[in-house]
Enzyme design. Structure first.
Site: not given
Length: 379
Positions: A116, A146, A216-218, A279-281, A285
């Site tokens: 980003h 990201d 700005g830390n990103s 995997l397609g699911v 969690m």
């Protein structure tokens, strides 16, 4: 003669009384004197006994025994190792100018940052720790985690070492380095690892920390006290993400761990893109709360489940071909258990499209193993 006898008796009585008085007074005086000398002897004895104890600290101060580094010294040393490799990233896009942070990770000038930070950028530049500016080229991006890699030419001030995020423990001290607001280069903030394997939105496996992370830390590094990069700071949870009237939110920062960004960076450098196994699911969690809410038989794993109205198992995918269905609980991949520290995505990212894996699943209370050949995710 009679009076004389009386006088004699009186004299005798007085003499006896005086003798008693003198005996009492004399005994008291003698006792006092004896007590005085006894006290003096005790004080003298205590003074002699105390002398070696009082001298002990002096001996310790002059000791040549090695001194253990304090936590503060370890922090300073860690920052000195990594800070020269931290950069400020300047991006120009149609929406205007932006800034973020990054860290040099190779002698070839590759810099790790967030997707980003560089997304939709028409041009990129970096400002090094010494204030010099360099133009940068985009190598590749990965929106799912990201992560992005850019590159600069020329001599490098330093290259950061990558650490093992899997070795982190909650409560361990960590430091964040970056350029908040784009102006305060190489700002250092300190905190601890608050938790591991956190999920925020679509992102999984994140390190949670209370080290201050600002705009700005990103893209800047999260480092351990050995001076190793264990995470790339990616986001912070703020009040506006919650309902109006919520209490102030503080100390909720998140970083992509090295266990994820290392493989992503390698693929971006090699191919300019990341190829994901698929995997397609749809799944959630499982933790204690989810298990209680849905009355599940286990406290961890991945429940194949769709909360968005779409299919839990997408037709024509690897999962569909293997016969997986809604309600199945994936508890392990190739014998590695899914738990509070290991997510389904983390384990899948260790494989490539076309790999065959073994899923351990629970279906209607029965455990079974299912062979799956992974497909490729369209990014």
């Amino acid at each position: 003669m009679e009076r004389t006898d009386h006088v004699g008796r009186y004299v005798a009585i007085v003499a006896v009384i005086l003798a008693i008085i003198i005996s009492i007074v004399g005994g008291a005086i003698a006792g006092g004197i004896a007590g005085y000398y006894a006290v003096q002897r005790n004080l003298s004895s205590q003074t002699v006994t105390a002398s070696p104890i009082n001298a002990a600290p002096v001996a310790m101060q002059n000791s040549t025994a090695p001194v253990t580094s304090s936590s503060s010294e370890a922090m300073v040393n860690a920052v000195q190792q990594v800070a020269p490799a931290v950069v400020t990233i300047l991006s120009t896009s149609r929406q205007g100018n932006g800034s973020g942070s990054g860290v040099i990770i190779s002698e070839q000038g590759y810099i790790l940052t967030n997707n980003h930070v560089v997304e939709n950028a028409r041009s990129l530049a970096v400002v090094l720790n010494d204030g010099t500016r360099r133009e940068a080229n985009l190598i590749g991006t990965d929106a799912m985690n990201d992560i992005a890699v850019i590159q600069i030419d020329g001599d490098l001030p330093a290259v950061a070492q990558i650490g093992d995020a899997a070795a982190l423990q909650p409560g361990e001290q960590v430091l964040a380095i970056g350029s908040p607001l784009g102006d305060f280069r190489n700002t250092v903030t300190a905190g601890v690892v608050s938790a591991l394997n956190r999920s925020v939105g679509s992102m999984e496996g994140l390190i949670q920390t209370d080290a201050a992370i600002n705009s700005g830390n990103s893209g800047g590094p999260l480092i351990n006290l050995r001076g190793e990069v264990v995470g790339i700071n990616t986001l912070v949870v703020r009040n506006e993400q919650f309902a109006f009237g919520a209490a102030p939110v503080e100390g909720l920062g998140f970083a992509v761990p090295s266990s994820i960004f290392r493989g992503v960076a390698d693929q971006l450098i090699a191919n300019g893109k990341v190829t994901y196994p698929f995997l397609g699911v749809s799944y959630i969690m499982i933790d204690g709360s989810v298990a209680a809410e849905l009355d599940l038989p286990v406290q961890s794993g991945a429940l194949i489940y769709s909360s968005q109205g779409g299919p839990a198992v997408q037709p024509g995918t690897a999962a569909a071909r293997a016969g997986l269905r809604a309600g199945d609980i994936i508890t392990a991949i190739d014998g590695v258990a899914l738990d509070g520290n290991t997510s389904l995505r983390q384990l899948l990212l260790q494989h490539q499209p076309g790999d065959s894996i073994t899923l351990t699943i629970l279906r209607d209370g029965d455990q079974r193993e299912v062979q799956v050949t992974l497909g490729e995710r369209e990014v």
